[in-house]
Scaffold this active site. Structure first.
Site, PDB file in Angstrom:
ATOM      1  N   HIS A   1      -0.613  -8.027   2.770  1.00 40.74           N
ATOM      2  CA  HIS A   1      -0.279  -8.574   4.095  1.00 40.74           C
ATOM      3  C   HIS A   1      -1.257  -8.159   5.187  1.00 40.74           C
ATOM      4  O   HIS A   1      -1.121  -8.579   6.333  1.00 40.74           O
ATOM      5  CB  HIS A   1       1.171  -8.230   4.490  1.00 40.74           C
TER       6      HIS A   1
ATOM      7  N   ALA B   1       0.823  -1.220   0.000  1.00 44.08           N
ATOM      8  CA  ALA B   1       0.000   0.000   0.000  1.00 44.08           C
ATOM      9  C   ALA B   1       0.858   1.271   0.000  1.00 44.08           C
ATOM     10  O   ALA B   1       0.472   2.282  -0.573  1.00 44.08           O
ATOM     11  CB  ALA B   1      -0.931  -0.005   1.207  1.00 44.08           C
TER      12      ALA B   1
ATOM     13  N   ASN C   1      -6.344   2.777  10.695  1.00 42.10           N
ATOM     14  CA  ASN C   1      -5.585   1.636  11.216  1.00 42.10           C
ATOM     15  C   ASN C   1      -5.484   1.622  12.733  1.00 42.10           C
ATOM     16  O   ASN C   1      -5.368   0.569  13.345  1.00 42.10           O
ATOM     17  CB  ASN C   1      -4.179   1.631  10.613  1.00 42.10           C
TER      18      ASN C   1
ATOM     19  N   CYS D   1       3.448   1.308  12.715  1.00 44.04           N
ATOM     20  CA  CYS D   1       4.523   1.904  11.924  1.00 44.04           C
ATOM     21  C   CYS D   1       5.206   3.026  12.681  1.00 44.04           C
ATOM     22  O   CYS D   1       6.223   3.520  12.251  1.00 44.04           O
ATOM     23  CB  CYS D   1       3.981   2.412  10.598  1.00 44.04           C
TER      24      CYS D   1
HETATM   25  N1  PLP Z   1      -2.376   2.457   4.899  1.00 45.69           N
HETATM   26  C1  PLP Z   1      -2.831   1.977   6.067  1.00 45.69           C
HETATM   27  C2  PLP Z   1      -4.148   2.444   6.583  1.00 45.69           C
HETATM   28  C3  PLP Z   1      -2.080   1.048   6.788  1.00 45.69           C
HETATM   29  O1  PLP Z   1      -2.554   0.569   7.951  1.00 45.69           O
HETATM   30  C4  PLP Z   1      -0.817   0.635   6.267  1.00 45.69           C
HETATM   31  C5  PLP Z   1       0.037  -0.298   7.036  1.00 45.69           C
HETATM   32  O2  PLP Z   1       0.152  -0.218   8.245  1.00 45.69           O
HETATM   33  C6  PLP Z   1      -0.390   1.160   5.046  1.00 45.69           C
HETATM   34  C7  PLP Z   1      -1.196   2.065   4.389  1.00 45.69           C
HETATM   35  C8  PLP Z   1       0.913   0.735   4.432  1.00 45.69           C
HETATM   36  O3  PLP Z   1       0.781  -0.575   3.933  1.00 45.69           O
HETATM   37  P1  PLP Z   1       2.000  -1.455   3.435  1.00 45.69           P
HETATM   38  O4  PLP Z   1       2.592  -2.079   4.656  1.00 45.69           O
HETATM   39  O5  PLP Z   1       1.394  -2.466   2.502  1.00 45.69           O
HETATM   40  O6  PLP Z   1       2.947  -0.576   2.706  1.00 45.69           O
END
Ligand code: PLP
Length: 380
Positions: free
Chosen positions: A199, A69, A149, A323
């Protein structure tokens, strides 16, 4: 060990592992090979594209595979900012994931514009009037996430899209957390750009997608131009096994989302019930909004979240978004929702997933009660 951090990442669903392993054998380059081995890889990638397209109720031609993402957000946001002359500004919600916020910053900087941030209310819902004030004809794109998230708060995309369209801007929806856990409404599938990630839906890491129709594709500047793969929008040799796994994970979501959601809602209610019986001073962040049923963002008044987590090492939850865990700044999501630094630092995210059992939630709820009580006693 009880893992309740499924919003951070999910394990690969065991049912797709055999196909994922087989796909390791399809090592040939799916883009440039005209021999049979290359064609076998092409077929696998195209089957996966159809599966992801079915999940989003879109044409397979709208699916651009990426590494996840984060990369899909870069392509969508930077690509649109650079590809829309005369519209250098971007509008983003205050509680977007950093993958979106940072991509928007870069896109605006490269396009010579600015990022305008939309306020949210105490429940984390975008302030629609503020959004309407910020969107004008200088804006190329508006990004509002389908579900958050950290809190699981679901955005009313149906109220936001018409405002964005009225000004001829593109609507971008980060559906990374919604997929598999919330209803993918027609308003979401109809938006110009959607991102999602393998994932987070029990697929392997290393695959994700930007969903974008052919008309909008023409106006995107590729970030990874490379060898012209993915309709010229994402160069680089395909990660065939991860893409195959992503497709199969998407297929399972289509089949099982409804029953998964109902079961997770029941389990989350059980957690809330158990905690509420044994502890006082609990606040549910985002309580007034529609939320993903698997996500509970709870503030335990007077108990530091890091200390709570340290005193129950066998229960894996998170403080703030995963993150950001390496950094000790308070969650930008909770502060945007008007929480103080202390309130944010006392908040824990519990996110349940497909493998979660009744016994696990009982063990976790008991551990949380004990940990919160101990931390409160030590703090008094
Ligand atoms: N967007 C949201 C809402 C997420 O929760 C995350 C991952 O924590 C991401 C984007 C990023 O996803 P990716 O780990 O596939 O790069």
């Amino acid at each position: 060990m009880v893992y309740l951090d499924y919003n951070a990442s999910t394990p690969v669903d065991q049912r797709i592992l055999p196909a994922l392993m087989d796909a390791q054998g399809a090592f040939a380059n799916a883009a440039s090979s005209h021999h049979a081995a290359g064609q076998a890889a092409v077929e696998l990638v195209e089957e996966a594209r159809e599966r992801v397209a079915t999940l989003l109720r879109r044409s397979p031609q709208d699916i651009i595979f990426t590494s996840g993402a984060t990369e899909a957000a870069m392509l969508g946001l930077v690509g649109a900012a650079l590809g829309t002359p005369g519209r250098p500004n971007l509008v983003v919600g205050a509680t977007e994931h950093k993958a979106v916020i940072n991509a928007a910053q870069l896109g605006a900087r490269l396009a010579g514009g600015e990022v305008r941030t939309v306020r949210v209310d105490r429940d984390g819902l975008v302030d629609i009037d503020h959004l309407a004030d910020l969107v004008d004809d200088s804006v190329s794109l508006v990004a509002v996430m389908a579900a958050n998230n950290e809190t699981g708060v679901i955005s009313p995309i149906e109220k936001i899209s018409p405002i964005v369209r009225r000004h001829g801007a593109l609507m971008f929806v980060d559906a990374t957390q919604l997929i598999g856990k919330g209803e993918i409404t027609d308003e979401i599938t109809d938006t110009d750009l959607i991102v999602c990630s393998s994932h987070k839906i029990y697929g392997p890491k290393g695959a994700g997608a930007l969903i974008v129709n052919r008309h909008v594709q023409k106006n995107l500047v590729p970030i990874l131009a490379g060898g012209g793969q993915e309709r010229g929008l994402r160069g680089g040799t395909h990660n065939t096994p991860s893409i195959v796994g992503f497709g199969l994970a998407a297929e399972l979501v289509v089949k099982e989302q409804r029953s998964d959601m109902a079961r997770l809602e029941e389990l989350a209610n059980k957690v809330l019930g158990m905690l509420g019986t044994e502890l006082d001073g609990i606040e549910l962040n985002g309580a007034g909004a529609n939320r993903l049923s698997n996500t509970l963002n709870l503030r335990f008044v007077g108990a530091d979240a890091e200390a709570v987590m340290a005193s129950m090492p066998h229960v894996h939850v998170s403080a703030g978004s995963a993150c950001q865990s390496a950094v000790t700044t308070p969650s930008h999501v909770l502060t945007a929702m008007g929480r103080s630094e202390t309130e944010a630092s006392e908040s824990v995210r519990i996110s349940l997933g497909r493998p979660t059992t009744t016994q696990e939630v009982q063990v976790a709820a008991q551990a949380i009660c004990t940990a919160v009580t101990r931390v409160r006693e030590l703090t008094d």
